[in-house]
Design a protein around this motif. Sequence first.
Motif, mmCIF file in Angstrom:
data_model
loop_
_atom_site.group_PDB
_atom_site.id
_atom_site.type_symbol
_atom_site.label_atom_id
_atom_site.label_comp_id
_atom_site.label_asym_id
_atom_site.label_seq_id
_atom_site.Cartn_x
_atom_site.Cartn_y
_atom_site.Cartn_z
ATOM 1 N N MET A 1 8.705 23.397 60.155
ATOM 2 C CA MET A 1 9.916 22.683 59.592
ATOM 3 C C MET A 1 11.001 22.422 60.383
ATOM 4 O O MET A 1 10.978 23.267 61.415
ATOM 5 N N GLY A 2 11.474 21.239 60.432
ATOM 6 C CA GLY A 2 12.664 21.001 61.263
ATOM 7 C C GLY A 2 13.938 21.027 60.317
ATOM 8 O O GLY A 2 14.031 20.613 59.267
ATOM 9 N N THR A 3 15.272 21.491 61.033
ATOM 10 C CA THR A 3 16.535 21.377 60.450
ATOM 11 C C THR A 3 17.302 20.455 61.246
ATOM 12 O O THR A 3 17.339 20.675 62.587
ATOM 13 N N TYR A 4 17.970 19.731 60.803
ATOM 14 C CA TYR A 4 18.747 18.864 61.208
ATOM 15 C C TYR A 4 20.299 18.927 60.643
ATOM 16 O O TYR A 4 20.413 18.829 59.470
ATOM 17 N N ILE A 5 21.326 18.879 61.513
ATOM 18 C CA ILE A 5 22.613 18.958 60.954
ATOM 19 C C ILE A 5 23.497 18.252 62.061
ATOM 20 O O ILE A 5 23.334 18.521 63.555
ATOM 21 N N SER A 6 24.519 17.479 61.571
ATOM 22 C CA SER A 6 25.572 16.930 62.404
ATOM 23 C C SER A 6 26.556 17.853 63.099
ATOM 24 O O SER A 6 27.002 18.593 62.570
ATOM 25 N N THR A 7 26.437 17.752 64.504
ATOM 26 C CA THR A 7 27.089 18.786 65.324
ATOM 27 C C THR A 7 28.654 18.348 65.046
ATOM 28 O O THR A 7 29.486 19.343 64.835
ATOM 29 N N ARG A 8 28.925 17.087 64.920
ATOM 30 C CA ARG A 8 30.178 16.686 64.796
ATOM 31 C C ARG A 8 30.713 17.317 63.474
ATOM 32 O O ARG A 8 31.948 17.650 63.415
ATOM 33 N N GLU A 9 29.897 17.149 62.474
ATOM 34 C CA GLU A 9 30.119 17.887 61.068
ATOM 35 C C GLU A 9 30.560 19.329 61.121
ATOM 36 O O GLU A 9 31.446 19.688 60.544
ATOM 37 N N ASN B 1 6.923 16.211 63.448
ATOM 38 C CA ASN B 1 7.676 16.195 64.664
ATOM 39 C C ASN B 1 7.358 14.876 65.303
ATOM 40 O O ASN B 1 7.628 14.757 66.463
ATOM 41 N N MET B 2 6.807 13.515 64.638
ATOM 42 C CA MET B 2 6.769 12.379 64.898
ATOM 43 C C MET B 2 8.225 11.796 65.417
ATOM 44 O O MET B 2 9.200 12.120 64.532
ATOM 45 N N GLY B 3 8.391 11.111 66.308
ATOM 46 C CA GLY B 3 9.689 10.550 66.674
ATOM 47 C C GLY B 3 10.381 9.858 65.736
ATOM 48 O O GLY B 3 11.464 9.896 65.426
ATOM 49 N N ILE B 4 9.613 8.876 64.815
ATOM 50 C CA ILE B 4 10.367 8.335 63.781
ATOM 51 C C ILE B 4 10.858 8.990 62.640
ATOM 52 O O ILE B 4 12.067 8.746 62.270
ATOM 53 N N PHE B 5 10.207 10.136 62.189
ATOM 54 C CA PHE B 5 10.924 11.078 61.275
ATOM 55 C C PHE B 5 11.820 11.823 61.907
ATOM 56 O O PHE B 5 12.973 12.168 61.230
ATOM 57 N N HIS B 6 11.526 12.345 63.090
ATOM 58 C CA HIS B 6 12.813 13.133 63.645
ATOM 59 C C HIS B 6 13.912 12.207 63.950
ATOM 60 O O HIS B 6 15.175 12.988 63.637
ATOM 61 N N THR B 7 14.012 11.199 64.394
ATOM 62 C CA THR B 7 15.032 10.194 64.504
ATOM 63 C C THR B 7 15.705 9.890 63.121
ATOM 64 O O THR B 7 16.932 9.870 63.106
ATOM 65 N N SER B 8 15.102 9.526 62.156
ATOM 66 C CA SER B 8 15.465 9.545 60.862
ATOM 67 C C SER B 8 16.237 10.498 60.304
ATOM 68 O O SER B 8 17.162 10.252 59.810
ATOM 69 N N CYS B 9 15.724 11.680 60.578
ATOM 70 C CA CYS B 9 16.365 12.769 59.806
ATOM 71 C C CYS B 9 17.548 13.230 60.718
ATOM 72 O O CYS B 9 18.736 13.564 59.994
ATOM 73 N N ASN C 1 19.527 10.976 62.094
ATOM 74 C CA ASN C 1 20.402 9.881 61.780
ATOM 75 C C ASN C 1 21.111 10.014 60.394
ATOM 76 O O ASN C 1 22.104 9.809 60.223
ATOM 77 N N LEU C 2 20.359 10.617 59.725
ATOM 78 C CA LEU C 2 20.630 10.960 58.168
ATOM 79 C C LEU C 2 21.853 12.091 58.076
ATOM 80 O O LEU C 2 22.780 11.884 57.793
ATOM 81 N N ALA C 3 21.372 13.201 59.181
ATOM 82 C CA ALA C 3 22.327 14.265 59.255
ATOM 83 C C ALA C 3 23.709 13.670 59.958
ATOM 84 O O ALA C 3 24.840 14.229 59.807
ATOM 85 N N ASN C 4 23.618 12.952 60.896
ATOM 86 C CA ASN C 4 24.899 12.255 61.852
ATOM 87 C C ASN C 4 25.592 11.243 60.809
ATOM 88 O O ASN C 4 26.908 11.199 61.145
ATOM 89 N N THR C 5 24.870 10.588 59.816
ATOM 90 C CA THR C 5 25.683 9.571 59.103
ATOM 91 C C THR C 5 26.248 10.080 57.655
ATOM 92 O O THR C 5 27.290 9.823 57.568
ATOM 93 N N VAL C 6 25.342 11.214 57.293
ATOM 94 C CA VAL C 6 25.886 11.417 55.853
ATOM 95 C C VAL C 6 26.162 13.313 56.154
ATOM 96 O O VAL C 6 25.276 13.620 56.804
#
Length: 162
Positions: free
Chosen positions: A1-9, A39-47, A49-54
Amino acid sequence: MGTYISTRELLDRSSSPNNNKLPLVVYFHGGGFILLSTNMGIFHTSCCNLANTVPVVVVSVEYHLAPEHRLPAAYEDGVEALHWIKMSEEEWLREYVDFSNCFLMGSSAGGNIAYHVGLRAAGVVQELQPLKIKGLVLHQPFFGGKQRSASELRFMNVVTSD
């Protein structure tokens, strides 16, 4: 599993006297139940981007793929991931997630998985406490039937080349 969170947030919230926690998005990738990985680039980037946008924390679930692991293995993996999240000692989850504000999200086959995991989670609400599913985000979900549609029958022998 991967966890993504916006550093700015995180920085914004750590300096805030309120220090509110973030909603959780549990993401299931697409791939027709047989391809791809978290771990595919498209999903990693999408997640990311989601965490950085929302302002959310995103947990991307790795699930067993067919044909080696037929359905309902992916659905069972999704429910197991919810149990892992609720029991996890991961700092990212404990410190920054509002477990009462969780959404299941998926693209294509992942949308189908999110839907079925949501149905199964509805049957074990008490077991998942403090995790509370607030909704589903289904991005072009794949739902098939037992009988082929007219267009599936018409095109079932068409071979395409890339």
